[in-house]
Design an enzyme around this catalytic site. Structure first.
Site, PDB file in Angstrom:
ATOM      1  N   ASP A   1     -24.719  28.292  14.915  1.00 40.58           N
ATOM      2  CA  ASP A   1     -25.108  29.253  15.869  1.00 40.58           C
ATOM      3  C   ASP A   1     -26.553  28.798  16.637  1.00 40.58           C
ATOM      4  OD1 ASP A   1     -25.297  31.956  16.560  1.00 40.58           O
ATOM      5  OD2 ASP A   1     -26.326  32.699  15.271  1.00 40.58           O
TER       6      ASP A   1
ATOM      7  N   HIS B   1     -22.020  39.496  19.528  1.00 38.33           N
ATOM      8  CA  HIS B   1     -23.625  39.012  18.840  1.00 38.33           C
ATOM      9  C   HIS B   1     -24.159  40.306  18.234  1.00 38.33           C
ATOM     10  CE1 HIS B   1     -24.208  34.174  18.924  1.00 38.33           C
ATOM     11  NE2 HIS B   1     -23.039  34.754  19.828  1.00 38.33           N
ATOM     12  N   GLY B   2     -25.610  39.708  17.147  1.00 40.50           N
ATOM     13  CA  GLY B   2     -25.953  40.998  17.574  1.00 40.50           C
ATOM     14  C   GLY B   2     -25.984  42.490  16.544  1.00 40.50           C
TER      15      GLY B   2
ATOM     16  N   ASN C   1     -20.994  38.357  14.530  1.00 42.58           N
ATOM     17  CA  ASN C   1     -22.090  38.418  14.437  1.00 42.58           C
ATOM     18  C   ASN C   1     -22.942  39.255  13.096  1.00 42.58           C
ATOM     19  OD1 ASN C   1     -21.207  35.722  15.382  1.00 42.58           O
ATOM     20  ND2 ASN C   1     -22.589  35.577  16.046  1.00 42.58           N
TER      21      ASN C   1
ATOM     22  N   THR D   1     -29.769  39.493  10.637  1.00 43.88           N
ATOM     23  CA  THR D   1     -30.602  40.429  10.250  1.00 43.88           C
ATOM     24  C   THR D   1     -31.145  41.449   9.245  1.00 43.88           C
ATOM     25  OG1 THR D   1     -31.757  40.644  12.990  1.00 43.88           O
ATOM     26  CG2 THR D   1     -32.822  42.295  11.388  1.00 43.88           C
TER      27      THR D   1
HETATM   28  P1  13P Z   1     -28.384  40.256  14.235  1.00 48.74           P
HETATM   29  O1  13P Z   1     -29.357  39.541  13.425  1.00 48.74           O
HETATM   30  O2  13P Z   1     -28.603  41.380  15.147  1.00 48.74           O
HETATM   31  O3  13P Z   1     -27.849  40.557  13.245  1.00 48.74           O
HETATM   32  O4  13P Z   1     -27.431  38.918  15.182  1.00 48.74           O
HETATM   33  C1  13P Z   1     -27.173  38.287  14.462  1.00 48.74           C
HETATM   34  C2  13P Z   1     -26.644  37.202  15.852  1.00 48.74           C
HETATM   35  O5  13P Z   1     -26.265  37.211  17.282  1.00 48.74           O
HETATM   36  C3  13P Z   1     -26.348  35.906  15.660  1.00 48.74           C
HETATM   37  O6  13P Z   1     -25.837  34.620  16.467  1.00 48.74           O
END
Ligand code: 13P
Length: 287
Positions: free
Chosen positions: A84, A207-208, A229, A232
């Site tokens: 990643d 992502h995020g 993805n 967190t």
């Molecule tokens: P989050 O931590 O916001 O879930 O994002 C994960 C991510 O995009 C890994 O590259």
């Protein structure tokens, strides 16, 4: 079954669902994600940041652990082991170490340099059957030392990046790593639509994934997002479950301090998050 991520994401794009990438940090995380994916009969991507790779003892350690665990737990669903937000050197090391997929994140370079370096990574990776993700625009916030301003990707630059031969594309559309702030403007669906049109059906990556509301997830998938993805959220639920166990004094009862007991609630919490997200992304029974 360890595979690269190209085929599973092509299928997801065609079938209008997304495969979850869940970032791993250790053996417990890996086991939780693999078992939940197997239970739901869903393809899955294990994401490893460069920081997490270092933490686990190096990329070779990670690759050996994942391969052995996949075999010994008799995981039959397709599993990709993916770097990643990799640097050029990180990609080279992961390809050598036996990862099945890499992300080269050249989003902080001027576009020409991003294109040139991505082309090199594609040549190296494809020579070994490894799939490649690249990024343009940037993901806001911070993840493991990778900081992004959150620029919205330019559709023309996206098209040029796709022409390097990558297998899937991460394009910034207002998404952010970590928790979303209260004043977040939401995803830019106009940008996503034009990126989708200019990139000829390649699977797109969001992502995020932590904290994006359900309706935005559904709309993203309808506009070509095939990989989402999540990092967190697994960390938050793991920490909360572990806190609850300790605050209830369970580590002080009998052999409650045994790490296998101490970490069990956190592992269960990760599994539940993987199940929830997989269902939300439409990945259940798609193995
Ligand atoms: P989050 O931590 O916001 O879930 O994002 C994960 C991510 O995009 C890994 O590259």
């Amino acid at each position: 079954m360890l595979v690269n991520a190209a085929e599973m994401l092509k299928k997801a794009r065609a079938g209008q669902y997304a495969v979850g990438q869940f970032n791993i940090n250790n053996l417990e995380w890996t086991k939780a994600v693999l078992l939940a994916a197997q239970e739901l009969q869903s393809p899955v991507i294990l994401g490893v940041s460069e920081g997490a790779g270092k933490y686990m003892g190096g990329f070779k350690t990670v690759a050996a652990m994942v391969r052995a665990m996949d075999e010994e737990l008799k995981i039959t669903v397709p599993v990709a082991l993916h770097l990643d937000h990799g640097s050029y050197d990180g990609c080279v090391a992961c390809i050598e170490a036996g990862f099945t997929s890499v992300m080269f994140d050249g989003s902080h370079y001027p576009i020409d340099e991003n294109l040139a370096k991505t082309r090199e990574v594609v040549a190296l990776a494809h020579g070994k059957g490894v799939s490649v993700e690249a990024e343009v625009g940037s993901i806001g916030g911070e993840e493991d030392g990778v900081v992004g301003a959150g620029e919205i990707a330019d559709a023309n630059e996206c098209r040029m990046l796709v022409e390097t031969g990558i297998d899937f594309l991460a394009a910034g559309i207002g998404n952010i790593h970590g928790k979303y702030p209260d004043n977040w403007q939401g995803l830019d669906f106009d940008a996503l639509e034009s990126i989708s049109k200019s990139t000829g059906g390649i699977p797109l990556v969001l992502h995020g994934g932590t904290g994006i509301p359900e309706e935005m997830i559904a709309k993203s998938i309808s506009l070509g997002v095939s990989k989402i993805n999540v990092n967190t959220e697994c960390q938050l639920v793991f920490a909360a479950a572990t806190r609850k166990y300790i605050e209830a004094g369970k580590d002080l009862e009998g052999k409650g301090f045994d790490p296998r007991k101490l970490l069990a609630p956190g592992v269960e919490a990760i599994k539940e998050t993987v199940r929830e997200k997989t269902r939300l992304f439409g990945g259940e029974n798609k193995a």
